[in-house]
Design a protein around this motif. Sequence first.
Motif, PDB file in Angstrom:
ATOM      1  N   TYR A  92       7.418  -5.526  21.387  1.00  0.00           N
ATOM      2  CA  TYR A  92       7.982  -6.028  22.645  1.00  0.00           C
ATOM      3  C   TYR A  92       7.442  -5.226  23.823  1.00  0.00           C
ATOM      4  O   TYR A  92       6.994  -4.103  23.662  1.00  0.00           O
ATOM      5  N   ARG A  93       7.511  -5.841  25.024  1.00  0.00           N
ATOM      6  CA  ARG A  93       7.064  -5.145  26.236  1.00  0.00           C
ATOM      7  C   ARG A  93       8.175  -4.230  26.734  1.00  0.00           C
ATOM      8  O   ARG A  93       9.326  -4.641  26.870  1.00  0.00           O
ATOM      9  N   TRP A  94       7.790  -2.995  27.036  1.00  0.00           N
ATOM     10  CA  TRP A  94       8.745  -2.036  27.581  1.00  0.00           C
ATOM     11  C   TRP A  94       9.016  -2.366  29.035  1.00  0.00           C
ATOM     12  O   TRP A  94       8.182  -2.943  29.718  1.00  0.00           O
ATOM     13  N   LYS A  95      10.168  -1.988  29.531  1.00  0.00           N
ATOM     14  CA  LYS A  95      10.596  -2.306  30.890  1.00  0.00           C
ATOM     15  C   LYS A  95       9.651  -1.744  31.947  1.00  0.00           C
ATOM     16  O   LYS A  95       9.315  -2.413  32.897  1.00  0.00           O
ATOM     17  N   ASN A  96       9.203  -0.529  31.788  1.00  0.00           N
ATOM     18  CA  ASN A  96       8.325   0.108  32.778  1.00  0.00           C
ATOM     19  C   ASN A  96       6.863   0.101  32.357  1.00  0.00           C
ATOM     20  O   ASN A  96       6.060   0.851  32.891  1.00  0.00           O
ATOM     21  N   GLY A  97       6.523  -0.719  31.372  1.00  0.00           N
ATOM     22  CA  GLY A  97       5.138  -0.806  30.925  1.00  0.00           C
ATOM     23  C   GLY A  97       4.740   0.249  29.918  1.00  0.00           C
ATOM     24  O   GLY A  97       3.615   0.263  29.440  1.00  0.00           O
ATOM     25  N   ARG A  98       5.645   1.145  29.596  1.00  0.00           N
ATOM     26  CA  ARG A  98       5.355   2.198  28.625  1.00  0.00           C
ATOM     27  C   ARG A  98       6.663   2.599  27.948  1.00  0.00           C
ATOM     28  O   ARG A  98       7.741   2.412  28.512  1.00  0.00           O
ATOM     29  N   GLN A 133      10.989 -11.542  28.618  1.00  0.00           N
ATOM     30  CA  GLN A 133      10.339 -11.992  27.390  1.00  0.00           C
ATOM     31  C   GLN A 133      11.309 -12.597  26.373  1.00  0.00           C
ATOM     32  O   GLN A 133      10.895 -13.075  25.322  1.00  0.00           O
ATOM     33  N   ASP A 158       2.905   0.834  16.637  1.00  0.00           N
ATOM     34  CA  ASP A 158       3.019   0.016  17.842  1.00  0.00           C
ATOM     35  C   ASP A 158       4.313  -0.785  17.791  1.00  0.00           C
ATOM     36  O   ASP A 158       4.787  -1.161  16.725  1.00  0.00           O
ATOM     37  N   ASP A 165      11.602  -5.280  28.768  1.00  0.00           N
ATOM     38  CA  ASP A 165      11.463  -6.276  29.831  1.00  0.00           C
ATOM     39  C   ASP A 165      12.271  -7.516  29.452  1.00  0.00           C
ATOM     40  O   ASP A 165      12.017  -8.152  28.429  1.00  0.00           O
TER      41      ASP A 165
END
Length: 72
Positions: free
Chosen positions: A5-11, A29, A2, A26
């Motif tokens: 961090y959050r990915w730009k497109n949610g995945r 953050q 895993d 993203d």
Amino acid sequence: MDFRYRWKNGRPPSRDEAARQRYLLDESQFESENDHKLAEESARKHLNIPLITPDEESSTLPHAASPNERKM
């Protein structure tokens, strides 16, 4: 495995998408540009794609002189 961090497109993007995109994560953050840059490098290493180099946006080919600059 895993990623923290959050990915730009949610995945996570595919390797082809990631190679074409400048930013993968993203931006909201991160508190500073330096934190964002370090996380982007980490994300590229995580996806096993080439890192962005500082001179990537500069052209490697010489530019032709404009018609007004030509010497005769």
